[in-house]
Design a protein around this motif. Sequence first.
Motif, PDB file in Angstrom:
ATOM      1  N   PHE A   1       0.166  -1.553  -0.231  1.00 55.48           N
ATOM      2  CA  PHE A   1       0.365  -0.032  -0.247  1.00 55.48           C
ATOM      3  C   PHE A   1       1.008   1.283  -0.260  1.00 55.48           C
ATOM      4  O   PHE A   1       0.901   2.161  -1.239  1.00 55.48           O
ATOM      5  N   TYR A   2       1.532   1.389   0.997  1.00 56.79           N
ATOM      6  CA  TYR A   2       2.624   2.532   0.599  1.00 56.79           C
ATOM      7  C   TYR A   2       3.332   2.947  -0.317  1.00 56.79           C
ATOM      8  O   TYR A   2       3.894   3.796  -0.283  1.00 56.79           O
ATOM      9  N   GLN A   3       3.462   1.602  -0.883  1.00 59.01           N
ATOM     10  CA  GLN A   3       5.405   1.578  -2.290  1.00 59.01           C
ATOM     11  C   GLN A   3       4.456   1.875  -2.768  1.00 59.01           C
ATOM     12  O   GLN A   3       4.548   2.826  -3.548  1.00 59.01           O
ATOM     13  N   ASP A   4       3.577   0.745  -3.096  1.00 61.33           N
ATOM     14  CA  ASP A   4       2.114   1.054  -4.985  1.00 61.33           C
ATOM     15  C   ASP A   4       1.213   2.465  -4.966  1.00 61.33           C
ATOM     16  O   ASP A   4       1.391   2.847  -6.144  1.00 61.33           O
ATOM     17  N   THR A   5       0.885   2.089  -3.407  1.00 61.09           N
ATOM     18  CA  THR A   5      -0.769   3.786  -3.865  1.00 61.09           C
ATOM     19  C   THR A   5       0.187   4.987  -3.580  1.00 61.09           C
ATOM     20  O   THR A   5      -0.236   5.956  -4.272  1.00 61.09           O
ATOM     21  N   LEU A   6       0.711   5.061  -2.789  1.00 62.38           N
ATOM     22  CA  LEU A   6       1.404   6.376  -2.270  1.00 62.38           C
ATOM     23  C   LEU A   6       2.669   6.552  -3.248  1.00 62.38           C
ATOM     24  O   LEU A   6       2.887   8.179  -2.534  1.00 62.38           O
ATOM     25  N   GLY A   7       3.620   5.609  -3.299  1.00 61.88           N
ATOM     26  CA  GLY A   7       4.559   5.979  -4.062  1.00 61.88           C
ATOM     27  C   GLY A   7       5.859   5.790  -3.432  1.00 61.88           C
ATOM     28  O   GLY A   7       6.753   6.736  -3.588  1.00 61.88           O
TER      29      GLY A   7
ATOM     30  N   PRO B   1       9.120   4.557  -2.110  1.00 56.68           N
ATOM     31  CA  PRO B   1      10.653   3.777  -1.938  1.00 56.68           C
ATOM     32  C   PRO B   1      10.612   2.827  -0.637  1.00 56.68           C
ATOM     33  O   PRO B   1      10.708   4.176   0.776  1.00 56.68           O
ATOM     34  N   VAL B   2      10.818   1.543  -0.608  1.00 52.22           N
ATOM     35  CA  VAL B   2      11.390   1.197   0.514  1.00 52.22           C
ATOM     36  C   VAL B   2      12.948   1.626   0.819  1.00 52.22           C
ATOM     37  O   VAL B   2      13.761   1.228  -0.092  1.00 52.22           O
ATOM     38  N   GLU B   3      13.002   1.949   1.657  1.00 47.50           N
ATOM     39  CA  GLU B   3      14.914   2.338   2.317  1.00 47.50           C
ATOM     40  C   GLU B   3      15.432   0.862   2.572  1.00 47.50           C
ATOM     41  O   GLU B   3      16.372   0.369   2.268  1.00 47.50           O
ATOM     42  N   ASN B   4      14.491  -0.011   3.680  1.00 50.05           N
ATOM     43  CA  ASN B   4      14.680  -0.987   3.627  1.00 50.05           C
ATOM     44  C   ASN B   4      14.551  -1.629   4.678  1.00 50.05           C
ATOM     45  O   ASN B   4      13.517  -1.191   5.057  1.00 50.05           O
ATOM     46  N   GLU B   5      14.314  -3.411   5.103  1.00 49.20           N
ATOM     47  CA  GLU B   5      14.363  -4.023   5.836  1.00 49.20           C
ATOM     48  C   GLU B   5      14.929  -5.255   6.559  1.00 49.20           C
ATOM     49  O   GLU B   5      15.733  -5.318   5.901  1.00 49.20           O
ATOM     50  N   PHE B   6      14.156  -5.048   7.758  1.00 51.26           N
ATOM     51  CA  PHE B   6      15.129  -5.865   8.111  1.00 51.26           C
ATOM     52  C   PHE B   6      14.150  -6.969   9.678  1.00 51.26           C
ATOM     53  O   PHE B   6      13.164  -6.328   9.571  1.00 51.26           O
ATOM     54  N   SER B   7      14.857  -7.706  10.671  1.00 49.75           N
ATOM     55  CA  SER B   7      14.290  -8.908  11.222  1.00 49.75           C
ATOM     56  C   SER B   7      15.307  -7.996  12.839  1.00 49.75           C
ATOM     57  O   SER B   7      16.152  -7.755  12.830  1.00 49.75           O
ATOM     58  N   ILE B   8      14.667  -8.453  13.631  1.00 49.74           N
ATOM     59  CA  ILE B   8      15.034  -7.864  15.557  1.00 49.74           C
ATOM     60  C   ILE B   8      14.093  -8.634  15.789  1.00 49.74           C
ATOM     61  O   ILE B   8      13.548  -9.612  15.953  1.00 49.74           O
TER      62      ILE B   8
ATOM     63  N   ASP C   1      10.731   5.931   2.846  1.00 53.77           N
ATOM     64  CA  ASP C   1      11.346   6.948   3.243  1.00 53.77           C
ATOM     65  C   ASP C   1      10.129   7.621   2.047  1.00 53.77           C
ATOM     66  O   ASP C   1       9.771   7.869   0.744  1.00 53.77           O
ATOM     67  N   ALA C   2       9.161   9.238   2.514  1.00 56.95           N
ATOM     68  CA  ALA C   2       8.093   9.945   2.791  1.00 56.95           C
ATOM     69  C   ALA C   2       8.341  11.134   2.658  1.00 56.95           C
ATOM     70  O   ALA C   2       7.650  12.145   3.287  1.00 56.95           O
ATOM     71  N   GLY C   3       9.754  11.417   1.864  1.00 58.19           N
ATOM     72  CA  GLY C   3       9.855  12.519   1.293  1.00 58.19           C
ATOM     73  C   GLY C   3      10.032  13.382   2.285  1.00 58.19           C
ATOM     74  O   GLY C   3       9.411  14.577   2.736  1.00 58.19           O
ATOM     75  N   GLY C   4      11.272  13.127   3.557  1.00 57.14           N
ATOM     76  CA  GLY C   4      11.453  13.420   4.649  1.00 57.14           C
ATOM     77  C   GLY C   4      11.180  13.220   5.723  1.00 57.14           C
ATOM     78  O   GLY C   4      11.646  13.305   7.297  1.00 57.14           O
TER      79      GLY C   4
END
Length: 140
Positions: A22-28, A30-37, A59-62
């Motif tokens: 949703f946040y990537q495709d619908t709102l545009g 980009p994914v900065e990184n993905e990780f697990s903890i 990244d939502a523009g700042g």
Amino acid sequence: MTELSAHHVGVTVADLEQAVEFYQDTLGFPVENEFSISGEAFETAVDVEDATGRFAHLDAGGVRVELVEYGPEGEPQTTSSVNCPGAKHLGFSVDDVDSLYESLEGDVEMLSEPQTTETGSRILFVRDPEGNLVELLETS
């Protein structure tokens, strides 16, 4: 005193892949990184026994939006109205709220069509796939 600065805005989700989509495709965003903890320090920090977390930073523009899927999953928080104490929403600026509204897929839940407030701003509230409120705002 130590200076503080914003690092991220976090949203806990039940389905990380669906939320990222949703946040990537619908709102545009980009994914900065993905990780697990996981581990004792993480369990202690979040005060959840046997806690694990899968994270995606977008990244939502700042503003960094942090989506996190926890294990074990807790009880959903179901505040559905923006005027309920404790309710939250994410707000994002947009150049043309009407164009964005027209481009949204039919499966995106909207509270209403875009509205012009008395300040002259155009606003549109939608819900992400988890039901979280997202405000899209065009200022004059």
